[in-house]
Design an enzyme around this catalytic site. Structure first.
Site, PDB file in Angstrom:
ATOM      1  N   TYR A 137      -0.979  -0.012  10.629  1.00 48.96           N
ATOM      2  CA  TYR A 137      -1.510  -1.383  10.694  1.00 48.96           C
ATOM      3  C   TYR A 137      -1.948  -1.753  12.109  1.00 48.96           C
ATOM      4  O   TYR A 137      -2.973  -2.408  12.285  1.00 48.96           O
ATOM      5  CB  TYR A 137      -0.493  -2.383  10.142  1.00 48.96           C
ATOM      6  CG  TYR A 137      -0.315  -2.210   8.648  1.00 48.96           C
ATOM      7  CD1 TYR A 137      -1.398  -2.368   7.781  1.00 48.96           C
ATOM      8  CD2 TYR A 137       0.904  -1.841   8.105  1.00 48.96           C
ATOM      9  CE1 TYR A 137      -1.253  -2.173   6.418  1.00 48.96           C
ATOM     10  CE2 TYR A 137       1.058  -1.661   6.743  1.00 48.96           C
ATOM     11  CZ  TYR A 137      -0.023  -1.824   5.900  1.00 48.96           C
ATOM     12  OH  TYR A 137       0.109  -1.637   4.556  1.00 48.96           O
ATOM     13  N   GLY A 181      -4.514   5.907   2.097  1.00 53.44           N
ATOM     14  CA  GLY A 181      -4.049   4.586   2.550  1.00 53.44           C
ATOM     15  C   GLY A 181      -5.173   3.796   3.190  1.00 53.44           C
ATOM     16  O   GLY A 181      -5.302   2.589   2.971  1.00 53.44           O
ATOM     17  N   LYS A 198      -3.160   0.322  14.280  1.00 52.00           N
ATOM     18  CA  LYS A 198      -4.426   1.051  14.455  1.00 52.00           C
ATOM     19  C   LYS A 198      -5.582   0.261  13.838  1.00 52.00           C
ATOM     20  O   LYS A 198      -6.707   0.318  14.296  1.00 52.00           O
ATOM     21  CB  LYS A 198      -4.287   2.430  13.802  1.00 52.00           C
ATOM     22  CG  LYS A 198      -5.499   3.327  13.925  1.00 52.00           C
ATOM     23  CD  LYS A 198      -5.327   4.599  13.125  1.00 52.00           C
ATOM     24  CE  LYS A 198      -5.711   4.302  11.705  1.00 52.00           C
ATOM     25  NZ  LYS A 198      -5.720   5.362  10.756  1.00 52.00           N
ATOM     26  N   ASN A 228       9.950   1.695   9.543  1.00 51.23           N
ATOM     27  CA  ASN A 228       8.860   2.493   8.968  1.00 51.23           C
ATOM     28  C   ASN A 228       7.735   2.599  10.004  1.00 51.23           C
ATOM     29  O   ASN A 228       6.679   1.987   9.868  1.00 51.23           O
ATOM     30  CB  ASN A 228       8.360   1.832   7.672  1.00 51.23           C
ATOM     31  CG  ASN A 228       7.370   2.698   6.920  1.00 51.23           C
ATOM     32  OD1 ASN A 228       6.879   3.704   7.417  1.00 51.23           O
ATOM     33  ND2 ASN A 228       7.049   2.288   5.711  1.00 51.23           N
ATOM     34  N   ILE A 251       0.904  -1.158   0.000  1.00 49.78           N
ATOM     35  CA  ILE A 251       0.000   0.000   0.000  1.00 49.78           C
ATOM     36  C   ILE A 251       0.935   1.198   0.000  1.00 49.78           C
ATOM     37  O   ILE A 251       1.682   1.412   0.958  1.00 49.78           O
ATOM     38  CB  ILE A 251      -0.909   0.080   1.248  1.00 49.78           C
ATOM     39  CG1 ILE A 251      -1.932  -1.049   1.282  1.00 49.78           C
ATOM     40  CG2 ILE A 251      -1.626   1.437   1.277  1.00 49.78           C
ATOM     41  CD1 ILE A 251      -2.892  -0.977   2.475  1.00 49.78           C
ATOM     42  N   TYR A 252       0.927   1.937  -1.096  1.00 51.86           N
ATOM     43  CA  TYR A 252       1.770   3.121  -1.202  1.00 51.86           C
ATOM     44  C   TYR A 252       0.940   4.296  -1.674  1.00 51.86           C
ATOM     45  O   TYR A 252       0.092   4.153  -2.560  1.00 51.86           O
ATOM     46  CB  TYR A 252       2.927   2.897  -2.192  1.00 51.86           C
ATOM     47  CG  TYR A 252       4.010   2.010  -1.644  1.00 51.86           C
ATOM     48  CD1 TYR A 252       4.895   2.473  -0.673  1.00 51.86           C
ATOM     49  CD2 TYR A 252       4.150   0.698  -2.082  1.00 51.86           C
ATOM     50  CE1 TYR A 252       5.882   1.662  -0.165  1.00 51.86           C
ATOM     51  CE2 TYR A 252       5.139  -0.126  -1.575  1.00 51.86           C
ATOM     52  CZ  TYR A 252       6.007   0.370  -0.615  1.00 51.86           C
ATOM     53  OH  TYR A 252       6.982  -0.438  -0.114  1.00 51.86           O
TER      54      TYR A 252
END
Length: 174
Positions: free
Chosen positions: A143, A109, A145, A136, A97-98
């Site tokens: 993720y 996102g 969250k 990162n 996911i970018y």
């Protein structure tokens, strides 16, 4: 702001996919890696040949996030044997996911992530998993969250640099 749309990527979108893939990967990781390793990875990881193979794979899907017909982010999902590691028939992997840096913090996102969960439920997956670079924190927090928990680590090679990815998963209630 106009509505952000999520649309499935097809082979005819390969040039846009290559462009968004290279740009977002570079924006995300250039500061923590050598120019040489980045160039090597971008050339190999986003070559037209590799993307064509991935787009033709029935066990992989790409989705664009678009705003006013401009691609601002993308998602790559893998199923079955196309998963990079676990290859569990009851799992779905979020490989990427970018989102373009200019659109960070604008829910792009999350929209791509929501699409991934929707696809996982359609495919009756028991869980979703992914690997995220240990350096990162923005992605790791995103993720967490969304309910993901760490379950393992693995090595990701960027050029000649071995980096540790944290593997995370989310159990789905189908």
């Amino acid at each position: 702001m106009t509505e952000i749309e999520i649309k499935k990527v097809t082979l005819s979108d390969i040039d846009q996919l290559q462009k968004i893939g290279r740009q977002t990967f570079y924006e995300t990781f250039a500061t923590g890696n050598t120019e040489e390793n980045m160039t090597k990875y971008l050339d190999e990881g986003f070559s037209a040949e590799k993307l064509t193979t991935e787009l033709n794979d029935n066990n992989a899907e790409f989705y664009f996030a678009t705003l006013n017909d401009n691609v601002i982010g993308y998602l790559k999902l893998n199923f079955g044997q196309s998963q990079t590691e676990l290859q569990d028939e009851k799992a779905l992997e979020i490989e990427r996911i970018y989102v373009l840096k200019d659109f960070h913090g604008k829910n792009v996102g999350q929209l791509l992530y929501d699409k991934a969960i929707e696809v996982a439920k359609e495919k009756k997956s028991d869980y979703v998993w992914l690997g995220v670079w240990e350096e990162n924190p923005r992605a790791i927090n995103f993720y967490k969250k969304n309910g993901f928990v760490e379950f393992d680590k693995h090595i990701f090679k960027l050029g000649n640099d071995e980096q540790t990815d944290i593997m995370m998963k989310l159990k789905l209630n189908n």
